[in-house]
Design a protein around this motif. Sequence first.
Motif, PDB file in Angstrom:
ATOM      1  N   THR A  55       6.181   0.809  -1.737  1.00 56.25           N
ATOM      2  CA  THR A  55       4.966   1.594  -1.952  1.00 56.25           C
ATOM      3  C   THR A  55       4.507   2.229  -0.646  1.00 56.25           C
ATOM      4  OG1 THR A  55       4.285   0.198  -3.810  1.00 56.25           O
ATOM      5  CG2 THR A  55       2.570   1.495  -2.730  1.00 56.25           C
ATOM      6  N   GLY A 111       4.113   5.329  -5.255  1.00 56.32           N
ATOM      7  CA  GLY A 111       3.313   5.086  -4.059  1.00 56.32           C
ATOM      8  C   GLY A 111       2.786   6.377  -3.462  1.00 56.32           C
ATOM      9  N   ASP A 146       8.030  -4.566  -3.463  1.00 60.20           N
ATOM     10  CA  ASP A 146       7.109  -3.587  -4.020  1.00 60.20           C
ATOM     11  C   ASP A 146       6.134  -3.090  -2.954  1.00 60.20           C
ATOM     12  OD1 ASP A 146       5.884  -2.343  -6.594  1.00 60.20           O
ATOM     13  OD2 ASP A 146       4.186  -3.288  -5.591  1.00 60.20           O
TER      14      ASP A 146
END
Length: 386
Positions: free
Chosen positions: A90, A147, A86
Amino acid sequence: MPAVTELHAEFVRTPDAGSLSRLLKESWALVEEQQDKLASYFYARMFLSNPQLRDLFPVQMDVQRARLLGAIVTAVQSVDDPDRLDEYLTALGRDHRKFHVTPEQYDVVGAALMEALRTFAGDEWAPEYDQAWRDAYGAIAGIMIKGAENDADNPPYWHAEVLFHERRGRDIAVLTVRPLQPLEFRAGQYFSLECKHQPRLWRVYSAANAPRKDGSIDFHVRAVGAGWVSSALVRKVKPGEMLRLAAPMGSMVLDRRSTRDIVCVAGGTGLAPIKALIEELTRYNRTRWVHVFYGARDRDDLYDLPALNRLANSYPWLSVVPACSEDFEFQGEQGNLNEVVARYGPWQDHDFFVSGSPGMVRNTLRTLAEMQVPAMRIKYDAFGDL
């Protein structure tokens, strides 16, 4: 933004993440030996279906061809580490704002990826592989888009003026630039950088300093082989010129909560982020010993050793061990950097930061594993195939 576990759950319609990871890796094994051809086919299909995308990429596609596909493959094969994935995606989404990518264009990329995988896997491609890649890519694109959206208050890239350009030997230069707008980053992070001499060709370089009040950033650049951007930065760029910097990336940053002593391993211009970390430590560290191993082929490539020695003379907690692998008259340590580090061990109770060429990083990680240094205590950013 949904929690990491919620986003991670979107990856799967299989019973668990382990099953998805297995399917992705099994299917990639079917095409891995043909990945260069697969990458060419992938870009050809993508540009054919959406010709406007071609303008986002450099004229010279030799290096770029593997970059986007490589990022996708890295992501899907890291599906069983959702926290790290993650964070990576992002940051990657923020970074891709420099290309002005739209959410709709992610669909084009996904369709081209699926077609390339099916084509090169042939009859061995299975429906469950297809679904696994669809689920994985859908979640990847979602995290990257989010993001980018969350970074909308920042520009897609920063214009930065070159203040100083200092040659350090035949093929190394130290550049100091200052963004025209505030640019926040952490010591140890890196930036994608573009210069006017090679438009649309972005390359990553680590900041060689901790954030400063005047906003200036140092970069250490070696002109490598046929490197279009590195050669331009070393041999063509002059003070007064403008560069473009994308959003900072990378997780090789200090954890102030740790009380463990630190070992930094830097090969060549991989010294840049290590020097940034040291500069940050000079602002607050009083209790942690910091050991820096700085290696190169010969003494001429130890281009910043005098500055490191000055820091070591000013801060008692800092020690510097230089090493050369091919300069047998050098008075310091001899041998590959991973071998030198091993001589000074054991290091099981230390935090490690490793920066350099892919081969140097790979060898160092292998040596540290053999020395039983816990992987969770080793930080590095990979700019190549490790």
